[in-house]
Scaffold this motif. Structure first.
Motif, PDB file in Angstrom:
ATOM      1  N   LYS A   9      12.950  -4.567 -12.607  1.00 46.84           N
ATOM      2  CA  LYS A   9      11.757  -5.083 -11.946  1.00 46.84           C
ATOM      3  C   LYS A   9      11.018  -6.058 -12.857  1.00 46.84           C
ATOM      4  O   LYS A   9      10.945  -5.862 -14.076  1.00 46.84           O
ATOM      5  N   ILE A  10      10.440  -7.107 -12.259  1.00 51.19           N
ATOM      6  CA  ILE A  10       9.628  -8.028 -13.043  1.00 51.19           C
ATOM      7  C   ILE A  10       8.185  -7.547 -13.050  1.00 51.19           C
ATOM      8  O   ILE A  10       7.854  -6.505 -12.470  1.00 51.19           O
ATOM      9  N   ILE A  11       7.300  -8.303 -13.699  1.00 53.48           N
ATOM     10  CA  ILE A  11       5.884  -7.980 -13.720  1.00 53.48           C
ATOM     11  C   ILE A  11       5.098  -9.175 -13.173  1.00 53.48           C
ATOM     12  O   ILE A  11       5.670 -10.238 -12.916  1.00 53.48           O
ATOM     13  N   ALA A  50       4.990 -12.987   1.755  1.00 48.03           N
ATOM     14  CA  ALA A  50       6.367 -13.172   1.283  1.00 48.03           C
ATOM     15  C   ALA A  50       7.182 -11.888   1.322  1.00 48.03           C
ATOM     16  O   ALA A  50       8.397 -11.912   1.116  1.00 48.03           O
ATOM     17  N   GLY A  51       6.526 -10.746   1.557  1.00 48.80           N
ATOM     18  CA  GLY A  51       7.239  -9.475   1.599  1.00 48.80           C
ATOM     19  C   GLY A  51       7.686  -8.981   0.237  1.00 48.80           C
ATOM     20  O   GLY A  51       8.677  -8.254   0.112  1.00 48.80           O
ATOM     21  N   ILE A  52       6.931  -9.349  -0.797  1.00 43.10           N
ATOM     22  CA  ILE A  52       7.258  -8.932  -2.171  1.00 43.10           C
ATOM     23  C   ILE A  52       6.471  -7.665  -2.484  1.00 43.10           C
ATOM     24  O   ILE A  52       5.236  -7.685  -2.509  1.00 43.10           O
ATOM     25  N   LYS A  53       7.185  -6.554  -2.726  1.00 41.57           N
ATOM     26  CA  LYS A  53       6.517  -5.260  -2.879  1.00 41.57           C
ATOM     27  C   LYS A  53       6.883  -4.580  -4.194  1.00 41.57           C
ATOM     28  O   LYS A  53       7.455  -5.191  -5.092  1.00 41.57           O
ATOM     29  N   CYS A  54       6.544  -3.304  -4.259  1.00 40.93           N
ATOM     30  CA  CYS A  54       6.716  -2.528  -5.491  1.00 40.93           C
ATOM     31  C   CYS A  54       8.176  -2.285  -5.862  1.00 40.93           C
ATOM     32  O   CYS A  54       8.464  -1.865  -6.984  1.00 40.93           O
ATOM     33  N   LEU A  79      -3.618   0.545  -6.595  1.00 45.37           N
ATOM     34  CA  LEU A  79      -2.434  -0.095  -6.037  1.00 45.37           C
ATOM     35  C   LEU A  79      -2.844  -1.311  -5.213  1.00 45.37           C
ATOM     36  O   LEU A  79      -3.938  -1.345  -4.633  1.00 45.37           O
ATOM     37  N   THR A  80      -1.981  -2.295  -5.161  1.00 48.01           N
ATOM     38  CA  THR A  80      -2.274  -3.474  -4.348  1.00 48.01           C
ATOM     39  C   THR A  80      -2.144  -3.133  -2.866  1.00 48.01           C
ATOM     40  O   THR A  80      -1.246  -2.400  -2.472  1.00 48.01           O
ATOM     41  N   PRO A  81      -3.050  -3.649  -2.022  1.00 48.49           N
ATOM     42  CA  PRO A  81      -3.022  -3.314  -0.592  1.00 48.49           C
ATOM     43  C   PRO A  81      -1.796  -3.896   0.112  1.00 48.49           C
ATOM     44  O   PRO A  81      -1.476  -5.070  -0.021  1.00 48.49           O
ATOM     45  N   GLY A  82      -1.096  -3.031   0.832  1.00 47.78           N
ATOM     46  CA  GLY A  82       0.039  -3.474   1.617  1.00 47.78           C
ATOM     47  C   GLY A  82       1.361  -3.530   0.879  1.00 47.78           C
ATOM     48  O   GLY A  82       2.423  -3.439   1.490  1.00 47.78           O
ATOM     49  N   THR A  83       1.303  -3.692  -0.456  1.00 50.25           N
ATOM     50  CA  THR A  83       2.538  -3.826  -1.226  1.00 50.25           C
ATOM     51  C   THR A  83       2.707  -2.718  -2.265  1.00 50.25           C
ATOM     52  O   THR A  83       3.762  -2.602  -2.888  1.00 50.25           O
ATOM     53  N   ASP A  84       1.664  -1.939  -2.474  1.00 48.52           N
ATOM     54  CA  ASP A  84       1.707  -0.722  -3.312  1.00 48.52           C
ATOM     55  C   ASP A  84       2.209  -0.952  -4.736  1.00 48.52           C
ATOM     56  O   ASP A  84       2.938  -0.137  -5.300  1.00 48.52           O
TER      57      ASP A  84
END
Length: 263
Positions: free
Chosen positions: A167-169, A184-188, A205-210
């Protein structure tokens, strides 16, 4: 005063204070629903010959730089220069000068007066450019939508490629970043965590992408020079400088402006 500004609040202020030489409303006009009441209030508080100053994220830059990440719930208006000048003119405030501001990825600070003044070269030039830009055409914004969709697909594919082994950061847990990540659909499953200096966000956590949010120190300690997606790209110069000066040597992915680049 701890209340929302309006024409009525301006009346209350005038019961306690005189009209002012300068009234400033920077980076707030696009956020307010009762826009006509706000502008009327600004006009009421500005003395004869006085100056009102406002700032707005320029719609031309949103289109030119593909800043679709700035289109979210708290931004109710996306102003062109011609559009906002016409709006203020209806309330007796006349634009005469402007400067550019780096805020929001490119904003205009507009100077207006209760008296008509000769327009500055900067303002006249900007208006001439905008008049030929097709910013007021529906097709311009349809094309913007298509470009944004294509960009989001390219960004997802690039992040998925980089995250193939680990995983990247990322950096910057803002409303803008949440807009881009969700679109873009980029999630955890692709991003391990997002670095943000706001202590109120750490541990959330970020909303929607956790995606977990961590503070600057922890984020760099765990980075291991992995690729970093710079979501706060509109502050890229200062963030990249700080990351590099603190020993981060990994690739930095800049999603915008205009296109994806890697530093």
């Amino acid at each position: 005063l701890t209340r929302f500004f309006s024409s009525e609040v301006a009346d209350e202020i005038l019961e306690m204070h005189r009209k002012q030489d300068v009234v400033i409303a920077r980076n707030v006009i696009p956020h307010v629903k009762e826009i006509l009441s706000i502008i009327e209030g600004l006009q009421k508080l500005t003395k004869d010959g006085g100056i009102a100053v406002t700032e707005f994220h320029h719609a031309q830059l949103i289109v030119d730089d593909l800043q679709y990440d700035s289109i979210y719930h708290e931004h109710l208006f996306y102003f062109s220069l011609i559009g906002i000048i016409g709006l203020f003119k209806k309330f007796g405030l006349y634009a005469f000068d402007m400067i550019e501001s780096p805020i929001s990825g490119g904003s205009v600070v507009l100077f207006l007066s209760t008296r008509k003044r000769e327009k500055s070269k900067a303002l006249s030039s900007a208006l001439s450019v905008e008049e030929t830009s097709s910013l007021d055409k529906l097709e311009t914004w349809k094309n913007f939508g298509s470009r944004a969709k294509n960009h989001s697909i390219d960004l997802f594919n690039l992040i998925e490629q980089y995250a193939g082994t680990q995983k990247i950061i990322a950096y910057g847990a803002s409303a803008r970043s949440s807009t881009m990540l969700n679109f873009a659909g980029i999630k955890c499953d692709l991003i391990e965590y997002i670095i943000d200096k706001n202590p109120l966000k750490a541990g959330k956590l970020t909303p929607g992408t956790d995606i977990p949010i961590v503070d600057f120190v922890e984020g760099l300690e765990r980075a291991n020079n992995r690729p970093l997606l710079l979501l706060a790209w509109n502050f890229r110069d200062e963030i990249i400088s700080e990351l590099r000066s603190n020993g981060f040597n990994g690739k930095i992915i800049l999603p915008l402006p205009k296109e994806i680049t890697i530093s």
